[in-house]
Write an enzyme that holds these catalytic residues in place. Structure first.
Site, PDB file in Angstrom:
ATOM      1  N   TYR A  84       0.103   4.312  12.682  1.00  0.00           N
ATOM      2  CA  TYR A  84       1.145   3.329  12.371  1.00  0.00           C
ATOM      3  C   TYR A  84       1.199   2.319  13.519  1.00  0.00           C
ATOM      4  O   TYR A  84       2.207   2.138  14.180  1.00  0.00           O
ATOM      5  CB  TYR A  84       2.486   4.055  12.165  1.00  0.00           C
ATOM      6  CG  TYR A  84       3.393   3.360  11.182  1.00  0.00           C
ATOM      7  CD1 TYR A  84       3.116   3.393   9.814  1.00  0.00           C
ATOM      8  CD2 TYR A  84       4.505   2.627  11.607  1.00  0.00           C
ATOM      9  CE1 TYR A  84       3.938   2.748   8.908  1.00  0.00           C
ATOM     10  CE2 TYR A  84       5.336   1.984  10.707  1.00  0.00           C
ATOM     11  CZ  TYR A  84       5.042   2.045   9.352  1.00  0.00           C
ATOM     12  OH  TYR A  84       5.859   1.400   8.445  1.00  0.00           O
TER      13      TYR A  84
ATOM     14  N   VAL B 260      -0.968  -1.403  14.108  1.00  0.00           N
ATOM     15  CA  VAL B 260      -0.853  -2.771  13.595  1.00  0.00           C
ATOM     16  C   VAL B 260      -1.214  -2.815  12.103  1.00  0.00           C
ATOM     17  O   VAL B 260      -0.423  -3.275  11.277  1.00  0.00           O
ATOM     18  CB  VAL B 260      -1.759  -3.745  14.400  1.00  0.00           C
ATOM     19  CG1 VAL B 260      -1.638  -5.156  13.843  1.00  0.00           C
ATOM     20  CG2 VAL B 260      -1.375  -3.740  15.876  1.00  0.00           C
TER      21      VAL B 260
ATOM     22  N   GLY C   9      -9.193   5.661  18.976  1.00  0.00           N
ATOM     23  CA  GLY C   9      -8.396   6.799  18.490  1.00  0.00           C
ATOM     24  C   GLY C   9      -9.142   7.572  17.403  1.00  0.00           C
ATOM     25  O   GLY C   9      -9.016   8.799  17.295  1.00  0.00           O
TER      26      GLY C   9
ATOM     27  N   HIS D 297     -12.641  -1.119   9.062  1.00  0.00           N
ATOM     28  CA  HIS D 297     -13.615  -1.698   9.987  1.00  0.00           C
ATOM     29  C   HIS D 297     -14.876  -0.829   9.885  1.00  0.00           C
ATOM     30  O   HIS D 297     -14.764   0.395   9.755  1.00  0.00           O
ATOM     31  CB  HIS D 297     -13.038  -1.622  11.399  1.00  0.00           C
ATOM     32  CG  HIS D 297     -13.621  -2.582  12.385  1.00  0.00           C
ATOM     33  ND1 HIS D 297     -14.521  -3.561  12.044  1.00  0.00           N
ATOM     34  CD2 HIS D 297     -13.416  -2.734  13.717  1.00  0.00           C
ATOM     35  CE1 HIS D 297     -14.837  -4.268  13.127  1.00  0.00           C
ATOM     36  NE2 HIS D 297     -14.184  -3.776  14.154  1.00  0.00           N
TER      37      HIS D 297
ATOM     38  N   ASP E  78     -17.237  -9.340  12.096  1.00  0.00           N
ATOM     39  CA  ASP E  78     -15.894  -9.208  12.658  1.00  0.00           C
ATOM     40  C   ASP E  78     -15.922  -9.257  14.188  1.00  0.00           C
ATOM     41  O   ASP E  78     -15.144  -9.970  14.821  1.00  0.00           O
ATOM     42  CB  ASP E  78     -15.297  -7.886  12.180  1.00  0.00           C
ATOM     43  CG  ASP E  78     -13.816  -7.801  12.461  1.00  0.00           C
ATOM     44  OD1 ASP E  78     -13.055  -8.378  11.671  1.00  0.00           O
ATOM     45  OD2 ASP E  78     -13.426  -7.177  13.468  1.00  0.00           O
TER      46      ASP E  78
ATOM     47  N   GLU F  13      -2.259 -32.008  24.830  1.00  0.00           N
ATOM     48  CA  GLU F  13      -3.536 -32.518  24.316  1.00  0.00           C
ATOM     49  C   GLU F  13      -4.537 -31.395  24.015  1.00  0.00           C
ATOM     50  O   GLU F  13      -5.557 -31.629  23.395  1.00  0.00           O
ATOM     51  CB  GLU F  13      -4.173 -33.490  25.322  1.00  0.00           C
ATOM     52  CG  GLU F  13      -3.442 -34.805  25.481  1.00  0.00           C
ATOM     53  CD  GLU F  13      -3.431 -35.656  24.207  1.00  0.00           C
ATOM     54  OE1 GLU F  13      -4.128 -35.313  23.237  1.00  0.00           O
ATOM     55  OE2 GLU F  13      -2.696 -36.659  24.187  1.00  0.00           O
TER      56      GLU F  13
END
Ligand SMILES: NC(=O)c1ccc[n+]([C@@H]2O[C@H](COP(=O)([O-])OP(=O)(O)OC[C@H]3O[C@@H](n4cnc5c(N)ncnc54)[C@H](OP(=O)(O)O)[C@@H]3O)[C@@H](O)[C@H]2O)c1
Length: 350
Positions: free
Chosen positions: A38, A40, A102, A124, A208, A244
């Protein structure tokens, strides 16, 4: 499945029109979906699925902020919130959303909780593709699938709440049940994907890792700093240099790119800006192209993932990360940025 012309190449995409939420619910009706982690991505995917009417449970180690957050989000210890291993044991679909390091640390325990016919889901390709470094080799008798949202877990949730979605790639690495693709698409729709596009575990992880080290984060931070420093070294004030370099980009120009593409942004700038940008874009492209080649080679050779696993597996990982982030936050450029943001009208309203 729809065929869409992406700049001259026909590609398959799946949206909720091709694969409806009702169908996703049907496919997942007899599954227990466990979201492990739990952090992101975990909350984004878990909450969207729950709101979409999918029965889910969460697996999270106890004692930290993430556990507390899961409780605050309505997951009930012993009913819908368990230890990581207990959730995996109860599940038929295991969404492995621990950090990549993890996953390495817990794999032996999680592997023992998988039953024949379960689906092991990743967001992933890291764990499976770099198996020589991670040691993660899924058993032969489970489906191995992937849905990888192309954005932060936070956006997975905020886009869902505002009625949009986030695009995700999907892949089937191993199909033992004959249902792997169905399961993947059902999960992809249930987590709130805008559209789903096919990939492989290899392609997902290579693109990725390149993207986040490149234009999305690393390159972006690097070129911003280079321009800011150049302006400062020639006597421009921090306020001018920051405006800028960053503020005009984030508050104006990149929004035009998002709306209608690069040509639209160019078309809506002064002719002076257009001429200069058109002349300088190829010079920047050619200057950084060799660096992108090196980056891609370092990604595919496993050099980048080795570094990630070494750095992120140490016990003091979070403290060390925090120190590095503090250096950025406390730099003149980003302190100037904080001052610029505080002056935005919306931040000055009472
Ligand atoms: N971040 C993104 O937006 C994003 C986008 C696309 C794909 N992904 C992929 O989604 C997956 C999850 O990424 P994430 O960024 O959400 O990870 P994260 O925020 O770093 O999540 C960490 C989670 O893993 C747990 N954890 C870490 N080490 C552990 C260990 N040794 N034992 C038990 N639990 C452990 C954490 O628990 P504690 O909080 O208790 O430490 C937390 O629940 C990864 O494969 C990532 O590549 C992420």
């Amino acid at each position: 499945m729809a065929q869409i012309d992406f700049g001259g190449t026909l590609e398959e995409v799946i949206t909720a029109e091709e694969f409806s939420l009702a169908r996703a619910r049907e496919v997942l009706a007899n599954e227990t979906v466990a979201v492990l982690g739990y952090g992101v991505q975990g909350p984004g995917q878990a909450l969207n699925m729950r709101d979409n009417g999918i029965d889910i449970i969460v697996g999270q180690r106890e004692g930290g902020d993430s556990w507390q957050r899961a409780v605050a989000d309505g997951f009930v210890p012993g009913q819908t919130l368990f230890s990581v291993a207990e959730a995996a044991r109860r599940a038929t679909v295991v969404q492995y959303l621990l950090s990549d390091a993890g996953q390495v640390a817990t794999w032996t325990e999680i592997k023992a909780c998988l039953d024949p016919g379960d689906a092991l889901y990743f967001s992933h390709g890291f764990a499976v593709v770099y198996k020589n470094q991670t040691g993660i080799v899924p058993p032969d008798d489970v489906d191995v699938i992937l849905v990888a949202p192309k954005g932060s877990g936070r956006t997975v949730r905020t886009n869902f709440l505002d009625g949009s979605g986030i695009n995700s790639s999907f892949a089937v690495h191993q199909d033992v049940t004959g249902r792997a693709r169905q399961r993947t698409l059902a999960l992809g729709i249930a987590i709130g994907s805008g559209y789903l596009f096919p990939t492989t575990f290899e392609k997902e992880v290579y693109s990725d890792l390149t993207g986040e080290r490149g234009v999305l984060m690393g390159c972006l931070a690097g070129v911003m700093e280079a321009q800011y420093r150049t302006l400062r070294s020639h006597g421009h004030s921090p306020s001018e240099a920051f405006n800028e370099t960053v503020e005009e980009l984030t508050q104006s120009l990149i929004r035009l790119v998002a709306e209608n593409g690069m040509d639209w942004m160019f078309a809506n700038c002064s002719t002076t800006a257009q001429r200069g940008a058109l002349d300088w874009a190829p010079k920047f492209r050619d200057a950084v192209a060799p660096l992108f080649e090196t980056l891609y080679a370092d990604v595919t050779s496993g050099k980048e993932t080795r570094r990630v696993l070494e750095a992120n597996s140490t016990d003091d990982y979070r403290e060390r990360l925090q120190k590095e982030l503090e250096v950025i936050k406390n730099s003149e450029m980003w302190r100037a940025g904080a001052a610029v943001r505080s002056l935005r009208p919306e931040n000055r309203r009472d």
